[in-house]
Enzyme design. Structure first.
Site, short mmCIF file in Angstrom:
data_model
loop_
_atom_site.label_atom_id
_atom_site.label_comp_id
_atom_site.label_asym_id
_atom_site.label_seq_id
_atom_site.Cartn_x
_atom_site.Cartn_y
_atom_site.Cartn_z
N PHE A 47 0.87 -1.51 -0.42
CA PHE A 47 -0.12 0.31 -0.19
C PHE A 47 0.91 1.17 -0.12
CE2 PHE A 47 0.60 -1.30 4.54
CZ PHE A 47 0.70 -0.21 5.32
N ARG A 71 -4.93 7.96 20.24
CA ARG A 71 -4.35 6.44 19.19
C ARG A 71 -5.90 6.52 19.31
NH1 ARG A 71 -1.37 5.33 15.24
NH2 ARG A 71 -2.58 3.54 14.73
N THR A 111 -7.50 1.73 12.47
CA THR A 111 -6.90 2.06 11.04
C THR A 111 -7.73 1.94 9.78
OG1 THR A 111 -4.54 0.94 11.58
CG2 THR A 111 -5.34 2.06 8.87
N ARG A 156 -12.00 8.30 13.01
CA ARG A 156 -11.73 7.33 11.87
C ARG A 156 -13.68 7.08 11.27
NH1 ARG A 156 -6.23 4.95 12.31
NH2 ARG A 156 -4.98 6.63 11.37
N ASN A 205 -8.37 7.44 5.70
CA ASN A 205 -9.09 7.96 6.86
C ASN A 205 -8.68 8.83 7.76
OD1 ASN A 205 -6.00 6.99 7.00
ND2 ASN A 205 -6.16 5.48 7.98
N HIS A 232 -3.87 10.84 11.16
CA HIS A 232 -2.29 10.48 11.77
C HIS A 232 -2.30 10.30 12.75
CE1 HIS A 232 1.26 8.62 11.68
NE2 HIS A 232 1.95 10.51 12.28
P1 ATP Z 1 -0.59 6.41 10.43
O1 ATP Z 1 0.35 5.51 10.80
O2 ATP Z 1 -1.72 6.93 9.54
O3 ATP Z 1 -1.75 6.58 12.06
P2 ATP Z 1 -2.06 3.87 11.77
O4 ATP Z 1 -0.74 3.81 12.57
O5 ATP Z 1 -3.29 3.48 12.47
O6 ATP Z 1 -2.44 5.27 10.60
P3 ATP Z 1 -0.41 2.46 9.95
O7 ATP Z 1 -0.31 0.94 10.06
O8 ATP Z 1 0.67 3.01 10.18
O9 ATP Z 1 -1.83 2.41 10.48
O10 ATP Z 1 -0.17 3.04 7.87
C1 ATP Z 1 -0.07 3.45 7.65
C2 ATP Z 1 -1.34 3.84 6.84
O11 ATP Z 1 -1.69 3.30 5.47
C3 ATP Z 1 -2.94 4.11 7.01
O12 ATP Z 1 -3.35 4.88 8.32
C4 ATP Z 1 -4.08 3.86 6.22
O13 ATP Z 1 -4.01 5.10 5.61
C5 ATP Z 1 -2.73 3.28 4.55
N1 ATP Z 1 -2.71 1.46 5.23
C6 ATP Z 1 -1.95 1.36 6.12
N2 ATP Z 1 -2.69 -0.88 5.57
C7 ATP Z 1 -3.72 -0.33 4.88
C8 ATP Z 1 -3.88 -1.35 3.83
N3 ATP Z 1 -4.05 -2.31 3.60
N4 ATP Z 1 -4.44 -0.77 2.39
C9 ATP Z 1 -4.85 0.36 2.23
N5 ATP Z 1 -3.78 2.01 2.78
C10 ATP Z 1 -2.99 0.94 4.16
MG MG Z 2 0.48 4.49 12.10
#
Ligand code: ATP
Ligand code: MG
Length: 142
Positions: A59, A87, A93, A104, A114, A117
Site C-alpha cells: 500500500f 490513538r 486504521t 475515523r 482514513n 494520522h
Molecule cells: P497512521 O500511521 O496514518 O496514523 P495507522 O498507524 O493506523 O495509520 P499504519 O499501519 O501505520 O496505520 O499505516 C499507515 C497508513 O497506511 C494507514 O493510515 C493507511 O492510510 C495506510 N494503510 C495501511 N494499511 C493499508 C492497507 N492494507 N490498505 C490501504 N492502505 C493502508
Molecule cells: Mg502508523
C-alpha cells in the site's frame, strides 16, 4: 513514563472535505491542546520520508499518492499520556473496525483514505513533531 505530546495530521481527504473544524473540536473536547499547527501540501519526497517505515509494503505507493493529493494539517498535541489517548480518539486504521465516536468512524472513507494520522510511540511522536516543526514553533508543554 508516557510522554504528554504527540503528532497528528488531518489527512487530505478530511481537509478537502472541510472536516478540519469538526475534527479539531472533537480533539479539544477530549482534552487535547494544540501546541503547533500548520497547513501544507506535502511533496512526494516528504510523504515518502514520513512513512518510510512502510516502504516496500503493497500500500506504500498508494499511501504516498494519497498524502500528496492535497493539503493536510499537521499538529502537535498535548494531553496526559498523549500517544495512547490520541490513538484511542482516532480509532482503528480501518474505519469499518473503528469504535463509535472516533475520528475515523465519523470521518474516514476507507482504510487508505482514513482522515487522520497519529504517532504510535513517544519516540515517533518526537521524531514526527520535529519532521514538521522547528523547536521554536512548538509551544512549551505544561
Ligand atoms: P497512521 O500511521 O496514518 O496514523 P495507522 O498507524 O493506523 O495509520 P499504519 O499501519 O501505520 O496505520 O499505516 C499507515 C497508513 O497506511 C494507514 O493510515 C493507511 O492510510 C495506510 N494503510 C495501511 N494499511 C493499508 C492497507 N492494507 N490498505 C490501504 N492502505 C493502508
Ligand atoms: Mg502508523
Amino acid at each position: 513514563m508516557a510522554g504528554n505530546t504527540t503528532l497528528t495530521i488531518i489527512k487530505p481527504d478530511a481537509f478537502g472535505n472541510a472536516k478540519t473544524g469538526k475534527i479539531i473540536a472533537l480533539l479539544e473536547e477530549r482534552g487535547f491542546r494544540i501546541l503547533a499547527s500548520r497547513v501544507m501540501h506535502m511533496s512526494k519526497d516528504q510523504a515518502g520520508e514520513f512513512y518510510a517505515v512502510h516502504k516496500g509494503r503493497p500500500f506504500y505507493p498508494e499511501l504516498v499518492e494519497f498524502m500528496t493529493s492535497g493539503p493536510c494539517m499537521p499538529m502537535v498535541l498535548e494531553k496526559d499520556d498523549a500517544v495512547a489517548a490520541l490513538r484511542g480518539a482516532i480509532g482503528a486504521t480501518d474505519p469499518a473496525e473503528a469504535a463509535p465516536g472516533t475520528v475515523r468512524k465519523l470521518y474516514a472513507e476507507s482504510k487508505g483514505r482514513n482522515a487522520i494520522h497519529a504517532s504510535d510511540s513517544d519516540e515517533n511522536a518526537v521524531r514526527e513533531s520535529r519532521f514538521f516543526f522547528a523547536e521554536t514553533e512548538i509551544l512549551a508543554a505544561r
